[in-house]
Enzyme design. Structure first.
Site, PDB file in Angstrom:
ATOM      1  CG  ASP A  89      -2.037   1.043   1.039  1.00  0.00           C
ATOM      2  OD1 ASP A  89      -2.995   0.728   0.304  1.00  0.00           O
ATOM      3  OD2 ASP A  89      -1.938   2.140   1.595  1.00  0.00           O
ATOM      4  CD  GLN A  90       2.867   5.142  -3.662  1.00  0.00           C
ATOM      5  OE1 GLN A  90       2.088   5.595  -4.485  1.00  0.00           O
ATOM      6  NE2 GLN A  90       4.079   4.730  -3.960  1.00  0.00           N
TER       7      GLN A  90
END
EC number: 3.6.1.-
Length: 195
Positions: free
Chosen positions: A69-70
């Protein structure tokens, strides 16, 4: 042989993982990506990467599962995926001339043992002082509505960027391959079959 699973439907993460030349399958993790109260951007990204990997364990009880995830951080404010054109315009206007840190988290879960390897890889980006007209033109062409910060560095978003700094260029696209290679080696599934 251990099954390798990418818990993501992102075509960019899939393309990145293909570079390691390991067979893998993809699965869609269905999780709530809302940040928790008082959670830092790095903590949000890390928690979501782990949750994504865990979300598909029932489908793959004997696998190595990759979650990622970012979260972008701008002046202390988390920027997620805009989702709409209007929100992307707001994000890109706020980012104009600013420096941001993108926190890309990676989790590798051994669903058989429950062991989790995890790492957050930061990447710093300075945006240009671009015009509203460029924002609109860029969004009409690229449509980066499912991209944290609304600017895809793997595409036309580079025209909005003044400079980038980080240890792993694949992290900014969404899957830190340098960290993943180390994790896969530790888990006994080295790329190319050789440590």
């Amino acid at each position: 042989m251990t099954t390798l699973v990418l818990a993501s439907t992102s075509p960019y993460r899939k393309e990145l993982l293909q570079r390691l030349q390991l067979p893998f399958v993809t699965a869609s993790p269905d999780i709530d990506e809302t940040p928790l109260e008082n959670e830092t951007a790095a903590e949000t990204a890390n928690r979501l990467a782990i949750e994504k990997a865990k979300a598909v364990t029932d489908q793959f009880p004997n696998a190595l599962i990759i979650g990622s995830d970012q979260v972008a951080l701008l002046n202390g404010q988390q920027l997620g995926k805009p989702g709409t054109h209007e929100r992307a315009v707001v994000q890109l206007r706020a980012m104009r001339g600013q420096t941001m840190i993108f926190h890309t988290a990676l989790a590798l879960l051994d669903s058989k043992t429950g062991k989790v390897w995890e790492k957050v890889v930061p990447y710093e980006i300075k945006m240009r002082d671009y015009s509203d007209e460029l924002i609109e033109t860029y969004l009409q062409i690229e449509k980066p509505y499912n991209c944290a910060g609304s600017a895809k560095t793997e595409g036309l978003g580079t025209i909005l960027i003044e400079w980038m700094r980080g240890d792993d260029p694949s992290a900014i696209i969404g899957l830190p391959l340098i960290a993943l290679t180390s994790m896969l080696n530790e888990a006994g599934l080295p790329p190319l079959g050789v440590k």
